[in-house]
Design a protein around this motif. Structure first.
Motif, PDB file in Angstrom:
ATOM      1  N   ARG A  57      -3.680   2.716  -7.403  1.00  0.00           N
ATOM      2  CA  ARG A  57      -2.757   1.621  -7.102  1.00  0.00           C
ATOM      3  C   ARG A  57      -3.213   0.881  -5.855  1.00  0.00           C
ATOM      4  O   ARG A  57      -3.201  -0.355  -5.811  1.00  0.00           O
ATOM      5  CB  ARG A  57      -1.344   2.168  -6.919  1.00  0.00           C
ATOM      6  N   LYS A  82       2.317  -1.967 -15.671  1.00  0.00           N
ATOM      7  CA  LYS A  82       3.772  -2.143 -15.582  1.00  0.00           C
ATOM      8  C   LYS A  82       4.169  -2.905 -14.338  1.00  0.00           C
ATOM      9  O   LYS A  82       5.255  -3.465 -14.255  1.00  0.00           O
ATOM     10  CB  LYS A  82       4.464  -0.784 -15.577  1.00  0.00           C
ATOM     11  N   GLU A  83       3.267  -2.861 -13.342  1.00  0.00           N
ATOM     12  CA  GLU A  83       3.564  -3.601 -12.108  1.00  0.00           C
ATOM     13  C   GLU A  83       2.715  -4.851 -11.990  1.00  0.00           C
ATOM     14  O   GLU A  83       2.672  -5.474 -10.940  1.00  0.00           O
ATOM     15  CB  GLU A  83       3.273  -2.717 -10.897  1.00  0.00           C
ATOM     16  N   GLU A 101      -6.042   5.124 -18.876  1.00  0.00           N
ATOM     17  CA  GLU A 101      -4.746   5.765 -18.685  1.00  0.00           C
ATOM     18  C   GLU A 101      -4.076   5.237 -17.422  1.00  0.00           C
ATOM     19  O   GLU A 101      -2.897   4.893 -17.415  1.00  0.00           O
ATOM     20  CB  GLU A 101      -4.961   7.271 -18.560  1.00  0.00           C
ATOM     21  N   PHE A 133       0.832  -1.198   0.000  1.00  0.00           N
ATOM     22  CA  PHE A 133       0.000   0.000   0.000  1.00  0.00           C
ATOM     23  C   PHE A 133       0.865   1.245   0.000  1.00  0.00           C
ATOM     24  O   PHE A 133       1.891   1.304   0.656  1.00  0.00           O
ATOM     25  CB  PHE A 133      -0.884   0.041   1.247  1.00  0.00           C
ATOM     26  N   ASN A 134       0.438   2.267  -0.751  1.00  0.00           N
ATOM     27  CA  ASN A 134       1.179   3.519  -0.733  1.00  0.00           C
ATOM     28  C   ASN A 134       0.259   4.654  -0.296  1.00  0.00           C
ATOM     29  O   ASN A 134      -0.867   4.417   0.124  1.00  0.00           O
ATOM     30  CB  ASN A 134       1.761   3.801  -2.120  1.00  0.00           C
ATOM     31  N   HIS A 151      -0.466   2.531 -16.621  1.00  0.00           N
ATOM     32  CA  HIS A 151       0.647   2.667 -15.684  1.00  0.00           C
ATOM     33  C   HIS A 151       0.706   1.487 -14.729  1.00  0.00           C
ATOM     34  O   HIS A 151       1.765   0.969 -14.420  1.00  0.00           O
ATOM     35  CB  HIS A 151       0.515   3.953 -14.866  1.00  0.00           C
ATOM     36  N   LEU A 176      -3.605   8.226  -9.664  1.00  0.00           N
ATOM     37  CA  LEU A 176      -2.776   7.036  -9.829  1.00  0.00           C
ATOM     38  C   LEU A 176      -2.440   6.401  -8.500  1.00  0.00           C
ATOM     39  O   LEU A 176      -2.503   5.182  -8.333  1.00  0.00           O
ATOM     40  CB  LEU A 176      -1.495   7.395 -10.588  1.00  0.00           C
ATOM     41  N   LEU A 177      -2.070   7.234  -7.523  1.00  0.00           N
ATOM     42  CA  LEU A 177      -1.708   6.698  -6.210  1.00  0.00           C
ATOM     43  C   LEU A 177      -2.894   5.991  -5.565  1.00  0.00           C
ATOM     44  O   LEU A 177      -2.751   4.895  -5.032  1.00  0.00           O
ATOM     45  CB  LEU A 177      -1.181   7.807  -5.303  1.00  0.00           C
ATOM     46  N   ASP A 213      -0.932  17.832  -8.463  1.00  0.00           N
ATOM     47  CA  ASP A 213      -1.125  17.154  -9.737  1.00  0.00           C
ATOM     48  C   ASP A 213      -2.270  16.163  -9.619  1.00  0.00           C
ATOM     49  O   ASP A 213      -2.185  15.208  -8.863  1.00  0.00           O
ATOM     50  CB  ASP A 213       0.177  16.448 -10.133  1.00  0.00           C
ATOM     51  N   PHE A 214      -3.309  16.396 -10.415  1.00  0.00           N
ATOM     52  CA  PHE A 214      -4.518  15.577 -10.316  1.00  0.00           C
ATOM     53  C   PHE A 214      -4.255  14.122 -10.684  1.00  0.00           C
ATOM     54  O   PHE A 214      -4.655  13.208  -9.987  1.00  0.00           O
ATOM     55  CB  PHE A 214      -5.583  16.181 -11.231  1.00  0.00           C
ATOM     56  N   LYS A 215      -3.538  13.909 -11.782  1.00  0.00           N
ATOM     57  CA  LYS A 215      -3.341  12.534 -12.244  1.00  0.00           C
ATOM     58  C   LYS A 215      -2.475  11.731 -11.275  1.00  0.00           C
ATOM     59  O   LYS A 215      -2.666  10.540 -11.101  1.00  0.00           O
ATOM     60  CB  LYS A 215      -2.679  12.526 -13.636  1.00  0.00           C
ATOM     61  N   ALA A 216      -1.509  12.402 -10.653  1.00  0.00           N
ATOM     62  CA  ALA A 216      -0.664  11.696  -9.675  1.00  0.00           C
ATOM     63  C   ALA A 216      -1.533  11.205  -8.528  1.00  0.00           C
ATOM     64  O   ALA A 216      -1.385  10.072  -8.055  1.00  0.00           O
ATOM     65  CB  ALA A 216       0.431  12.617  -9.157  1.00  0.00           C
TER      66      ALA A 216
END
Lengths: 591, 451
Positions: free
Chosen positions: B60, B106-107, B99, B39-40, B103, B56-57, B50-53
């Motif tokens: 995840r 990749k994991e 989108e 977990f992050n 990302h 994404l977090l 930053d909205f997309k960051a």
């Protein structure tokens, strides 16, 4: 002679490098306060601190940390079994090789009367330890190049470390394989130790050795007579067996010798043994001499860092020692990437392409900064942003296998960088909560200046907000700006606003002031209107934007379903983007 | 019941007691929690940048829980708001989802929207239930007034979080009341604690906290109960700092809900981390009563109800806990002044204020329920205006005065005073006395005077 000189030269370079490195620990500083502490004071405080700790109850803590963290690498095991196994193989195998094999003349010979490198158990153990190290290196290669762990970066220093270890080990094993097959060496040994004169006896012994000891002979070949072999065995038992265990025990070298059998005679002719010996020895000596300047220095710095971490604490430890420790820790970093893999915001790298978000990369940049290297403004900005994009969750500090106090490092470097005066917009976010809690650690001016600077930079870029009581021309509606408001798919709801002012009246920030407009600039409903009119400067330039609590009262109460808070969020993002873009344009570079 | 426990960044670093107390409570209630190491951060602090960051977090985390097929339970309300918001956005917006997935792939992760996010309070109220909670109590509090601080991100935006009625919530109050403590009604209850601005605008942040804490204290609370680490840090660490810096003379201690509940469940104090709070909590044990448990619910106490879901559907009739006419208590000073000058008006206003209970319960003729805030804004305004007029009358009884002098004495703006005078003249309570060098002076009229 040549060999002795080389060894002493390597040792001298190593010693000089070591001294230089230790000197830098006392000379360099990371935090603001530590620059003022004189060198002599730092040295004396270190000695005082060490003596005091050794002769106190903390001594037992040191012993415990030494056994579990330094020797047994418990911190690595806690995080990842594979990595722990890899490191134990490399470091355990290598240490044992150095002690038993490289320094065999001094250590093993002293401990064991019958020490000979060609006798079991030493014969077998040498290969065992060697293969152990190679297994570790193989795992390292697998981790870094095949597993493709996201955000784990490998730099030049990592490459060097893997290469030097691999070269030393591989050259050693191949050397052993060549030695096993070498006819020249066989003849030399026979001359020195067998003392036989009879040609028939010589032939018999050689036959035995070709058959059972892997020697490749130009003269004795092919299927050998049983009687001759029997005679050879008798001679072998009389002269050789005392010092030579079967070569199969040295399984790695023996394996190599089997592979090179077809080329053994050729290799012997070109004296490959000597070349390989030189490669092996010089790889070791280069490794030794370059050690203080490479990643391998961590073998000295990391244990020190772990021990210091166990007994030092901010607030109770001498500030001079803390300053020294901060520099020393940087050398302890092995770029293992544990901190990066566990970083809470590491995944944001995909969207904010600043490698300094990752703790291990921050450290690389900080090392450069601490050594006095001149960083360009772009690099400084990137480092500042990366160091600030941290939630201070402490995880990196907890998992670091070498006990670096990363949290403290980030906090100090943050303040040092902020004092340089480059505006940092990430300050205007809840990432500053930690900074707010740590307010007492710095002067009032140092605390407030960066915040004011960030807000001012944004305000300065919003021309229309600067002059009050003017008539704003509406014919130049910024279409591009209006169209941009769609990131969150809800920001476009501003178009539903009919100016009822419910949002403003529901806002607790507005309610906090007797004259809100004076302090906040534009009020929420006015900002919505500015969006609708497409007047970008008005939308970005008010203090209200950054004083928004995001409590969602406005959005909740709005009768038209305008997502007021979401629009404000969007404006914040766009404002930062716009102003950063503008300033880097002003510097003549594109974003 | 099994959930993936999402702690976020603040709790493990700065409010460890919230984690230990919650784990102890959930364990005692047989709610299984799983720790997902990868977990992050939920992305909440990065949303300003930053909205997309941010998406994404959050995504995840959602994908990690989905991989293990577990719903998420979170203790922090900021995390709750962010994860819920991201979940909501990703479900609605396919291009954003694609989108983000590009990302995550990749994991080896993928977001498909298969799991839900819940807050601790939600799990305790809906999944465990009031009845089950009551069974676990071994002691209860007696005579303990608590100010329930809901927090912002668990209530709003209601379309996304769907936790409780955003305007008149009761879940947290109910959860607190099962412990025997009673929640006071305080007008500031739904306001923000100010934590989001700590570090950005500390003055404003502390002002907002001060308002809340003062209000809670004034209305008799002994503790403020919170369910978010940010709110806790604001009311605990920051309040302690204000107290040490002599900006406050008194402290309203903050207690986290699992700590409050845990004491009644007989959980060990160390596990609840009571000593880790900056403002000491030892006093709370004095409120624990030795009487047997669980208490039978008496008249007027709320029973577990269906939560009002704002999206569609008819509002169901439900008995809402009706508190004492707070309004009357709250404006008692003003009413006193008004009564001293104009008893008839005071009676009228009292009748008006009595309607408060009705408006909060059944609602007005359109069945619209008023929130405490709306009542504060509308009734409060009326009462305050009349109180000001009453004070002006009182001052005028002493002798003829001008508008300027009244403004200075009563600390009001001259325009305000004038407006009041005009109205009072219209009501024949004030008359013009004489004009002194172009400044008119006024005097209070007794009934019957013409002026």
């Amino acid at each position: 002679m040549f060999f002795t000189i080389s060894v002493y030269l390597a040792l001298a370079i190593f010693g000089a490098g070591l001294l230089y490195k230790v000197f830098t620990w006392f000379r360099r500083s990371i935090s603001i306060g530590s620059c003022e502490i004189p060198l002599l004071k730092r040295v004396l405080s270190t000695f005082r601190g060490m003596l005091y700790t050794l002769f106190s109850a903390k001594f037992f803590t040191l012993v415990r940390v030494f056994i579990f963290d330094v020797v047994l690498n418990a911190r690595i095991l806690r995080e990842d079994f594979l990595r722990w196994f890899m490191h134990m193989c490399i470091y355990g195998g290598f240490v044992l090789l150095v002690v038993m094999h490289a320094l065999g003349q001094y250590t093993s010979a002293a401990l064991f009367d019958n020490y000979l490198s060609t006798i079991n158990p030493f014969f077998f153990l040498r290969d065992l330890f060697g293969v152990l190290v190679l297994v570790g290196v193989a795992i390292a290669l697998y981790r870094r190049f095949i597993l493709r762990i996201p955000r784990l970066f490998t730099n030049v220093r990592d490459h060097y470390a893997i290469i030097i270890v691999a070269v030393i080990l591989l050259s050693g094993i191949v050397l052993e394989g060549v030695k096993i097959t070498s006819h020249t060496i066989y003849q030399q040994m026979e001359r020195d130790y067998a003392g036989l004169e009879d040609a028939q006896e010589l032939r018999a012994l050689e036959a035995y050795w070709v058959q059972h000891y892997g020697v490749v002979s130009p003269t004795v070949q092919g299927p050998l007579d049983a009687a001759i072999l029997a005679q050879g065995e008798k001679l072998h038992n009389a002269n050789c067996v005392v010092c030579h265990s079967r070569p199969q025990w040295a399984f790695a070298g023996y394996g190599v010798s089997r592979i090179i059998r077809p080329f053994a005679l050729g290799l012997d002719k070109v004296d490959a043994r000597r070349s390989l010996w030189y490669i092996h020895i010089f790889a070791c000596l280069i490794g030794l001499a370059y050690l203080p300047f490479s990643k391998m220095f961590h073998i000295i710095a990391s244990p020190l860092s772990l021990l210091a971490n166990a007994v030092m604490e901010r607030g109770t430890s001498d500030p001079a020692n803390i300053a020294t420790r901060q520099v020393m820790e940087l050398d302890a970093c092995t770029h293992c990437g544990t901190c990066t893999v566990r970083c809470s915001v590491g995944a944001a790298l995909e969207e904010i392409p600043n490698i300094n978000i990752l703790p291990s990369e921050k450290l690389v940049a900080i090392k450069a900064l601490a050594s006095g290297k001149k960083l360009t403004e772009e690099e400084l900005k990137a480092l500042q942003e990366g160091v600030y994009l941290c939630t201070n969750c402490y995880r990196c500090t907890v998992v670091c296998p070498v006990g670096i106090n990363l949290q403290d490092l980030w906090f100090n470097v943050r303040e040092v960088l902020l004092r340089r005066g480059l505006p940092e917009f990430s300050l205007l976010s809840p990432l500053s909560f930690y900074r707010g809690l740590m307010r007492k650690e710095m002067g009032k001016k140092d605390y407030e200046k960066p915040l004011l600077r960030a807000k001012k930079t944004i305000a300065d870029n919003c021309e229309l907000m600067k002059t009050k009581d003017t008539v704003v021309p509406l014919t130049s509606t910024d279409r591009a700006f209006k169209d941009r408001l769609h990131l969150s798919a809800q920001a476009s709801t501003f178009s539903g606003c009919f100016g009822c002012q419910t949002c403003t009246n529901a806002c607790p920030v507005v309610a906090n002031y007797k004259k809100p407009q004076e302090i906040l600039g534009l009020l929420p409903h006015q900002i919505m209107h500015a969006c609708a009119l497409g007047v970008r400067d008005l939308a970005f330039g008010s203090a209200m934007l950054w004083d928004c609590l995001t409590c969602y009262q406005c959005q909740e109460q709005c009768p038209q379903g305008v997502s007021v808070t979401d629009v404000l969020y969007e404006l914040k993002n766009l404002a930062v983007e716009y102003v950063s873009g503008k300033s880097s344009q002003a510097m003549g570079r594109s974003r | 019941m099994k959930y993936a426990l999402f702690l976020g960044c603040t709790i493990p670093a700065r409010v460890k007691q919230y984690e230990s107390a919650s784990r102890a409570v959930l364990k005692a209630l047989n709610v299984g929690v799983v720790d997902i190491r990868e977990f992050n951060c939920c992305g909440y602090p990065l949303r300003n940048i930053d909205f997309k960051a941010f998406v994404l977090l959050s995504a995840r985390n959602l994908a990690l829980a989905e991989r293990d097929d577990l719903d998420i339970i979170t203790l922090c309300q900021c995390c709750f708001g962010s994860l819920k918001k991201a979940n909501h956005l990703l479900k609605e917006d396919a291009s954003l989802r694609n989108e983000v997935n590009s990302h995550l792939e990749k994991e080896g992760l993928r977001y498909q929207g298969g799991i839900e996010v819940k807050h601790l309070l939600e799990v305790l109220y809906h999944d465990v239930g009031i009845a089950s909670l009551q069974k676990e109590l071994t002691q209860m509090y007696e005579g303990l007034p608590i100010a329930a601080h809901y927090g912002c991100h668990i209530l709003r935006p209601s379309q996304v979080v769907q936790f409780d009625d955003p305007v008149s919530p009761t879940i947290f109050d109910q959860l607190i009341e099962i412990t025997g403590a009673h929640t006071i009604y305080w007008p500031q209850r739904l306001e923000c604690c100010g934590a989001p601005l700590c570090g950005i605008n500390d003055e404003l942040s502390m002002d907002l906290s001060k308002k809340k804490l003062d209000s809670g204290r004034q209305l008799g609370a002994e503790y403020v109960c919170v369910a978010c680490p940010y709110c806790h840090l604001q009311f605990d660490t920051v309040q302690e700092r204000m107290f040490a810096g002599k900006q406050r003379s008194d402290r309203l201690p903050s207690i986290l809900y699992p700590q409050l509940l845990g004491l009644c469940m007989g959980i060990d104090e160390k596990a609840l981390g009571l000593e880790m709070n900056r403002i000491p909590l030892d006093g709370i044990k004095n409120f624990l009563s030795s009487r047997g448990c669980p208490r039978v619910l008496s008249e007027g106490q709320p029973v577990a109800q269906e939560v009002y879901r704002p999206l569609g559907g008819l509002k169901e009739e439900r008995p809402v806990v009706v508190r004492e006419a707070m309004a009357q208590q709250h404006w008692s000073n003003e009413m006193k002044v008004i009564r001293s000058q104009d008893p008839e008006l005071a009676d009228k206003l009292t009748r008006l204020l009595e309607k408060e209970a009705l408006l909060q319960g059944e609602g007005n003729v359109y069945h619209e329920r008023y929130s405490s805030r709306q009542i504060e804004i509308s009734f409060g305004k009326i009462v305050q205006t009349e109180a000001q007029r009453a004070r002006i009358l009182k001052a005028l009884r002493k002798g003829p005065t001008s508008v300027k002098k009244l403004a200075t004495t009563l600390k009001l703006a001259p325009t305000e005073v004038l407006a009041h005078i005009v109205e009072l003249r219209r009501r024949n309570r004030v008359g013009l006395h004489h004009i002194e060098e172009r400044t008119p002076t006024y005097i209070a009229l007794s009934p019957g005077d013409k002026g």
